[in-house]
Design a protein around this motif. Structure first.
Motif, PDB file in Angstrom:
ATOM      1  N   LEU A 189      28.779  58.718  27.082  1.00 34.92           N
ATOM      2  CA  LEU A 189      27.649  57.801  27.288  1.00 34.92           C
ATOM      3  C   LEU A 189      27.768  56.471  26.554  1.00 34.92           C
ATOM      4  N   VAL A 190      28.936  56.167  25.972  1.00 38.88           N
ATOM      5  CA  VAL A 190      29.005  54.945  25.169  1.00 38.88           C
ATOM      6  C   VAL A 190      28.812  53.671  25.993  1.00 38.88           C
ATOM      7  N   LEU A 191      29.221  53.688  27.254  1.00 40.02           N
ATOM      8  CA  LEU A 191      29.197  52.451  28.038  1.00 40.02           C
ATOM      9  C   LEU A 191      27.833  52.064  28.614  1.00 40.02           C
ATOM     10  N   PRO A 192      27.100  52.967  29.299  1.00 43.26           N
ATOM     11  CA  PRO A 192      25.850  52.531  29.947  1.00 43.26           C
ATOM     12  C   PRO A 192      24.854  51.796  29.042  1.00 43.26           C
ATOM     13  N   PRO A 193      24.630  52.215  27.791  1.00 47.09           N
ATOM     14  CA  PRO A 193      23.654  51.490  26.972  1.00 47.09           C
ATOM     15  C   PRO A 193      24.053  50.046  26.666  1.00 47.09           C
ATOM     16  N   VAL A 194      25.354  49.736  26.720  1.00 48.80           N
ATOM     17  CA  VAL A 194      25.803  48.372  26.392  1.00 48.80           C
ATOM     18  C   VAL A 194      26.259  47.619  27.640  1.00 48.80           C
ATOM     19  N   PHE A 195      25.831  48.076  28.819  1.00 47.26           N
ATOM     20  CA  PHE A 195      26.150  47.367  30.058  1.00 47.26           C
ATOM     21  C   PHE A 195      25.911  45.857  29.949  1.00 47.26           C
ATOM     22  N   PRO A 196      24.722  45.410  29.507  1.00 44.02           N
ATOM     23  CA  PRO A 196      24.476  43.960  29.481  1.00 44.02           C
ATOM     24  C   PRO A 196      25.468  43.202  28.599  1.00 44.02           C
ATOM     25  N   PHE A 197      25.851  43.796  27.461  1.00 46.92           N
ATOM     26  CA  PHE A 197      26.778  43.134  26.546  1.00 46.92           C
ATOM     27  C   PHE A 197      28.166  42.999  27.179  1.00 46.92           C
ATOM     28  N   PHE A 225      23.796  68.351  23.754  1.00 48.57           N
ATOM     29  CA  PHE A 225      22.507  67.753  24.095  1.00 48.57           C
ATOM     30  C   PHE A 225      22.102  66.708  23.056  1.00 48.57           C
ATOM     31  N   MET A 226      22.338  67.014  21.774  1.00 46.95           N
ATOM     32  CA  MET A 226      21.981  66.072  20.721  1.00 46.95           C
ATOM     33  C   MET A 226      22.836  64.808  20.793  1.00 46.95           C
ATOM     34  N   GLY A 227      24.113  64.980  21.143  1.00 48.27           N
ATOM     35  CA  GLY A 227      24.958  63.810  21.334  1.00 48.27           C
ATOM     36  C   GLY A 227      24.432  62.925  22.446  1.00 48.27           C
ATOM     37  N   THR A 228      24.000  63.562  23.539  1.00 53.49           N
ATOM     38  CA  THR A 228      23.407  62.813  24.647  1.00 53.49           C
ATOM     39  C   THR A 228      22.123  62.110  24.212  1.00 53.49           C
ATOM     40  N   ALA A 229      21.312  62.790  23.409  1.00 50.31           N
ATOM     41  CA  ALA A 229      20.003  62.252  23.030  1.00 50.31           C
ATOM     42  C   ALA A 229      20.104  61.028  22.125  1.00 50.31           C
ATOM     43  N   ILE A 230      21.067  61.036  21.190  1.00 54.95           N
ATOM     44  CA  ILE A 230      21.109  59.944  20.212  1.00 54.95           C
ATOM     45  C   ILE A 230      21.923  58.742  20.676  1.00 54.95           C
ATOM     46  N   THR A 231      22.787  58.925  21.656  1.00 52.99           N
ATOM     47  CA  THR A 231      23.747  57.869  21.992  1.00 52.99           C
ATOM     48  C   THR A 231      23.100  56.579  22.498  1.00 52.99           C
ATOM     49  N   PRO A 232      22.162  56.617  23.447  1.00 56.56           N
ATOM     50  CA  PRO A 232      21.617  55.343  23.932  1.00 56.56           C
ATOM     51  C   PRO A 232      21.042  54.468  22.822  1.00 56.56           C
ATOM     52  N   ALA A 233      20.159  55.028  22.007  1.00 55.98           N
ATOM     53  CA  ALA A 233      19.540  54.226  20.950  1.00 55.98           C
ATOM     54  C   ALA A 233      20.575  53.801  19.914  1.00 55.98           C
ATOM     55  N   ALA A 234      21.497  54.700  19.558  1.00 56.31           N
ATOM     56  CA  ALA A 234      22.506  54.379  18.546  1.00 56.31           C
ATOM     57  C   ALA A 234      23.434  53.264  19.028  1.00 56.31           C
ATOM     58  N   MET A 235      23.859  53.322  20.285  1.00 55.03           N
ATOM     59  CA  MET A 235      24.767  52.298  20.788  1.00 55.03           C
ATOM     60  C   MET A 235      24.085  50.938  20.897  1.00 55.03           C
ATOM     61  N   VAL A 236      22.833  50.926  21.314  1.00 52.52           N
ATOM     62  CA  VAL A 236      22.106  49.649  21.377  1.00 52.52           C
ATOM     63  C   VAL A 236      21.942  49.067  19.979  1.00 52.52           C
ATOM     64  N   PHE A 237      21.591  49.912  19.006  1.00 54.03           N
ATOM     65  CA  PHE A 237      21.440  49.440  17.620  1.00 54.03           C
ATOM     66  C   PHE A 237      22.755  48.887  17.086  1.00 54.03           C
ATOM     67  N   LEU A 238      23.854  49.628  17.300  1.00 59.23           N
ATOM     68  CA  LEU A 238      25.154  49.185  16.803  1.00 59.23           C
ATOM     69  C   LEU A 238      25.617  47.914  17.516  1.00 59.23           C
ATOM     70  N   ALA A 239      25.396  47.850  18.831  1.00 61.14           N
ATOM     71  CA  ALA A 239      25.801  46.657  19.574  1.00 61.14           C
ATOM     72  C   ALA A 239      25.016  45.433  19.132  1.00 61.14           C
ATOM     73  N   THR A 240      23.749  45.620  18.823  1.00 64.35           N
ATOM     74  CA  THR A 240      22.926  44.507  18.335  1.00 64.35           C
ATOM     75  C   THR A 240      23.382  44.054  16.956  1.00 64.35           C
ATOM     76  N   SER A 241      23.811  45.016  16.137  1.00 59.49           N
ATOM     77  CA  SER A 241      24.202  44.704  14.755  1.00 59.49           C
ATOM     78  C   SER A 241      25.661  44.258  14.645  1.00 59.49           C
ATOM     79  N   LEU A 242      26.559  44.942  15.394  1.00 63.07           N
ATOM     80  CA  LEU A 242      27.993  44.711  15.227  1.00 63.07           C
ATOM     81  C   LEU A 242      28.668  44.140  16.468  1.00 63.07           C
ATOM     82  N   GLY A 243      27.908  43.991  17.545  1.00 63.85           N
ATOM     83  CA  GLY A 243      28.513  43.649  18.821  1.00 63.85           C
ATOM     84  C   GLY A 243      28.988  44.908  19.523  1.00 63.85           C
TER      85      GLY A 243
END
Length: 407
Positions: A34-42, A151-169
């Motif tokens: 799931l790493v890619l879909p949350p950072v589609f816009p970036f 399931f937990m990996g699926t649950a945390i990935t969207p928010a975590a990737m958006v947070f990291l992308a906002t902070s680190l690109g």
């Protein structure tokens, strides 16, 4: 490996270590998916590509996973599941690092093809290790914890990737995910002594009639083929609920985005927690098909009123919670049903084959549900999801009826 090592009986401490390490790998695998879909816009802004082109990248990932997961299962049975699992984690981490460093979109896509190849190892290696290295009395609970970790990996990935992308690109976010995979791979190499050894040797030590590592015939038996269909139906249920549930509820009842999102989040959270309840159940009954049948029935029936009746917020949320809980409870029983029809020495190839149903459902179901939304029939999405859950019931019944014949 000495015969003493092969014949050693698992202890509680080794069981916990095996379950913990394999669960950590499954957790990482769902993050990688799931790493890619949350950072589609970036990524879209970086390379100047369309959402369709990004969708092609994900499709390539899934096609490679679907085509090569069964061969990966044979590799697991022929060699060492631990080695294959570590190799998958390292390849996945390297692929994400390569994607983070890609100067052009073509190389980005090639890196994700590598990530799709890495994804082929997790299900066959994980299930072979849990089936072969965990005490028989704890296998059901091991399966439930394994599913819960995913399931937990699926649950945390969207928010975590958006947070990291906002902070680190987005590139920094990919590197962070790659580092997590590297850490788990190193942990398995350093702490994974109970995972060592060849799967075929362990199977032969336990059962002289175990099939050879190159034998395809077990995959052509009816119980195994039916389990492939079972997994495909369950995957399609997940696609209908997770991918289209929010937009379907919005279009059907005019609900707000926040309420529709809450309803699906409740479904997913109850499903995740129910997996652990399912693990408790499978350790206390041999009738895993009964658990699966009841869960499939309740999960499907609970959704049907939502499609036809304006129930109000409280009842709608309650029905989503019931459906999600029932869907989660069946997951460990699902895996135990597969294990029951799998001969010793074939766990890698059988689980690799049947879990290809996840990929097939992930490819076939989205266009169908998308068409339902395009023609203005959101109720069909909800009814279709419910009917897929109910359609799995006769598949389970036939599988159970075939089991003595397969034996």
């Amino acid at each position: 490996m000495t015969p003493t090592t092969i014949d050693a009986r698992p202890t509680r401490s080794t069981d916990l270590r095996v379950i913990g390490l394999v669960g950590a790998a499954h957790f990482v695998s769902h993050i990688f998916i799931l790493v890619l879909p949350p950072v589609f816009p970036f990524v879209r802004a970086e390379f100047g590509v369309s959402y369709t082109e990004l969708g092609v990248v994900i499709a390539v990932f899934n096609v490679i996973s679907a085509l090569l997961q069964t061969p990966a299962g044979f590799l697991v049975d022929r060699t060492s599941a631990r080695t294959v699992l570590v190799g998958g984690l390292l390849l996945g981490a390297a692929s994400l690092a390569a994607a983070a460093a890609a100067p052009v979109f073509l190389l980005f896509g090639v890196a994700f093809a590598g990530l799709g190849l890495a994804n082929t190892v997790y299900h066959p290696a994980d299930y072979a290790l849990l089936s072969n290295r965990v005490s028989a009395g704890r296998v059901g609970q091991a399966f439930s914890i394994h599913i819960f970790a995913g399931f937990m990996g699926t649950a945390i990935t969207p928010a975590a990737m958006v947070f990291l992308a906002t902070s680190l690109g987005w590139r920094g976010a990919f590197v962070a995910a790659a580092l997590l995979g590297l850490i788990v791979a190193v942990a398995i190499m350093m702490l994974g002594e109970p995972l060592g050894g060849r799967e075929a040797a362990r199977a032969k030590a336990a059962d002289k009639s175990a099939p050879s590592a190159g034998d395809w015939r077990v995959l052509a038996t009816w119980p195994v083929v039916l389990n492939l269909i079972f997994f495909m139906l369950i995957a399609s249920v997940s696609v209908g609920t997770q991918n289209y549930g929010i937009v379907a509820l919005q279009a059907l009842r005019g609900t707000t985005l926040s309420f529709s999102t809450t309803a699906i989040t409740v479904y997913l959270m109850f499903s995740a927690c129910a997996v652990l309840v399912g693990g408790w159940l499978v350790s206390r009954t041999e009738r895993h098909e009964v658990v699966a049948l009841i869960g499939l029935f309740v999960s499907g029936v609970a959704l049907i009123p939502i499609a036809f009746i304006d129930l109000g917020t409280t009842i709608l949320i309650s029905l989503m919670a019931i459906s999600g809980f029932a869907n989660g409870v069946i997951q460990p029983s699902r895996d135990m049903i597969v294990r029951a029809v799998t001969p010793p020495g074939a766990f890698g190839r059988v689980f690799g084959f049947v879990t290809t149903g996840f990929n097939i459902g992930g490819v076939v179901a989205p266009p169908v549900f998308g068409y339902m939304m395009d023609v203005g029939s959101p109720a069909s999405v909800i009814v279709g999801t419910a009917l897929l859950s109910l359609a799995a019931i006769p598949v389970v019944l036939i599988t159970v009826a075939q089991r003595p014949r397969a034996a």
